[in-house]
Design a protein around this motif. Structure first.
Motif, short mmCIF file in Angstrom:
data_model
loop_
_atom_site.label_atom_id
_atom_site.label_comp_id
_atom_site.label_asym_id
_atom_site.label_seq_id
_atom_site.Cartn_x
_atom_site.Cartn_y
_atom_site.Cartn_z
N PHE A 1 0.60 -0.88 -0.13
CA PHE A 1 0.01 0.04 0.06
C PHE A 1 1.04 1.38 -0.01
CE2 PHE A 1 -3.42 -2.54 1.88
CZ PHE A 1 -4.10 -2.51 0.88
N VAL A 2 0.78 2.70 -0.58
CA VAL A 2 1.07 3.88 -0.71
C VAL A 2 0.07 4.60 -0.20
CG1 VAL A 2 1.33 5.22 -2.49
CG2 VAL A 2 2.04 2.92 -2.24
N HIS A 3 0.41 4.80 1.28
CA HIS A 3 -0.15 6.47 1.83
C HIS A 3 -0.05 7.65 1.21
CE1 HIS A 3 -0.52 9.55 5.40
NE2 HIS A 3 -0.51 8.02 5.74
N HIS A 109 -9.23 7.67 6.64
CA HIS A 109 -7.69 6.71 6.97
C HIS A 109 -6.76 6.42 5.19
CE1 HIS A 109 -5.83 2.64 6.51
NE2 HIS A 109 -6.87 2.20 8.01
N PRO A 110 -6.36 6.87 5.99
CA PRO A 110 -4.97 7.38 4.65
C PRO A 110 -4.89 6.18 3.51
CG PRO A 110 -3.92 6.04 6.54
CD PRO A 110 -5.45 6.66 7.02
N TRP A 111 -5.62 4.84 3.39
CA TRP A 111 -5.46 4.35 2.24
C TRP A 111 -7.17 4.22 1.49
CZ3 TRP A 111 -3.72 -0.83 4.70
CH2 TRP A 111 -2.65 -1.10 5.34
N LEU A 112 -7.85 5.58 2.13
CA LEU A 112 -8.71 5.32 0.80
C LEU A 112 -8.56 6.29 -0.40
CD1 LEU A 112 -11.50 7.33 3.67
CD2 LEU A 112 -11.09 5.13 2.95
N CYS A 113 -7.16 6.66 -0.89
CA CYS A 113 -6.97 6.62 -1.64
C CYS A 113 -6.64 5.77 -3.18
CB CYS A 113 -5.51 7.98 -2.26
SG CYS A 113 -4.13 7.94 -1.26
N CYS A 114 -6.44 4.22 -2.65
CA CYS A 114 -5.72 3.21 -2.64
C CYS A 114 -6.79 2.00 -3.58
CB CYS A 114 -4.84 2.04 -1.46
SG CYS A 114 -3.61 2.88 -0.80
N ASP A 134 -11.52 8.69 -0.87
CA ASP A 134 -11.26 9.50 -1.70
C ASP A 134 -10.70 9.33 -2.91
OD1 ASP A 134 -11.14 10.96 0.86
OD2 ASP A 134 -9.71 10.05 1.75
N ALA A 135 -10.44 10.97 -4.13
CA ALA A 135 -9.67 10.40 -4.93
C ALA A 135 -8.37 9.41 -5.28
CB ALA A 135 -9.18 12.24 -5.56
N PRO A 136 -9.74 8.72 -6.00
CA PRO A 136 -7.83 7.82 -5.99
C PRO A 136 -6.34 8.56 -6.69
CG PRO A 136 -8.80 7.06 -7.85
CD PRO A 136 -9.98 8.45 -6.60
N PHE A 137 -5.20 6.61 -6.46
CA PHE A 137 -3.79 7.23 -7.00
C PHE A 137 -4.06 5.82 -7.27
CE2 PHE A 137 -3.49 10.30 -3.56
CZ PHE A 137 -2.43 11.27 -4.63
N LEU A 138 -4.32 6.61 -8.87
CA LEU A 138 -4.29 4.92 -9.70
C LEU A 138 -3.11 4.35 -10.70
CD1 LEU A 138 -7.94 4.73 -10.80
CD2 LEU A 138 -7.05 3.17 -8.93
N PRO A 139 -2.26 3.13 -10.76
CA PRO A 139 -0.99 3.01 -11.92
C PRO A 139 -1.42 3.29 -13.43
CG PRO A 139 -3.23 1.08 -11.11
CD PRO A 139 -3.93 1.75 -10.68
#
Length: 195
Positions: A1-3, A109-114, A134-139
């Motif tokens: 996971f990425v914070h 939660h810090p992982w709500l973007c994953c 939260d707004a996602p960070f996607l690959p």
């Protein structure tokens, strides 16, 4: 996971997808059509899942396949695991839209973007995931125009998930989006093709 904080502070950090198993065999539209408009079968890990599922159940009624389990899948006895596994597979096969809320216990939660594992399972099954959080960070965001491939529900609009999905369905073709999602899965996300 990425914070999330790390991603914001270090913009060159790369996000990698979950190495989700392929559900490509579920991709074809069933001969008798979809039974449901939206589905979620899985662990009721917190409000993101329970509230989004309740909203979809309220809006779609019998056109929503919702099954929230009280414990994580592996903690069930084998017959229950098999029954839940089949219900999960049926929900993916017979629904073009799949809820993909992170399995966290709260709404902060810090992982709500994953993107959760379910997000990638839906992609591999030619389905449209609904990312909730939260707004996602996607690959591969420099290669993939992600906004065309999933439905986003900000956590602040959790109680309106059903209406957001319904509005999306009125404006989009989930089968066409699903086919494109499967293409992206094969080209970029399938872990069997990773080095």
């Amino acid at each position: 996971f990425v914070h999330q904080k790390m991603l914001l502070e270090h913009p060159r950090t790369r996000v990698i997808p979950w190495p989700a198993r392929s559900l490509e065999e579920l991709a074809p539209v069933p001969a008798d059509g979809f039974r449901w408009d939206v589905s979620f079968v899985g662990w009721n890990s917190g409000p993101l899942r329970s509230q989004s599922a309740a909203s979809c159940q309220q809006v779609f009624g019998e056109r929503a396949e919702i099954c929230l389990n009280g414990t994580f899948f592996p903690y069930h006895d084998v017959p229950t695991q098999e029954r839940l596994k089949q219900r999960f597979r049926d929900s993916m096969r017979y629904s073009p839209i799949v809820l993909a809320a992170p399995s966290v216990s709260g709404t902060t939660h810090p992982w709500l973007c994953c993107a959760p594992y379910r997000f990638y399972e839906a992609m591999s099954a030619a389905r449209v995931p609904v990312f909730i959080g939260d707004a996602p960070f996607l690959p591969f965001d420099d290669k993939i125009d992600w906004g065309q491939h999933y439905i986003f529900v900000p956590k602040e609009k959790l109680a309106d998930t059903g209406n957001i999905v319904k509005n999306w369905l009125q404006k989009n073709d989930p089968v066409a989006v699903g086919k494109e999602n499967l293409r992206i899965w094969k080209e970029w996300l399938n872990p069997s093709d990773w080095p």
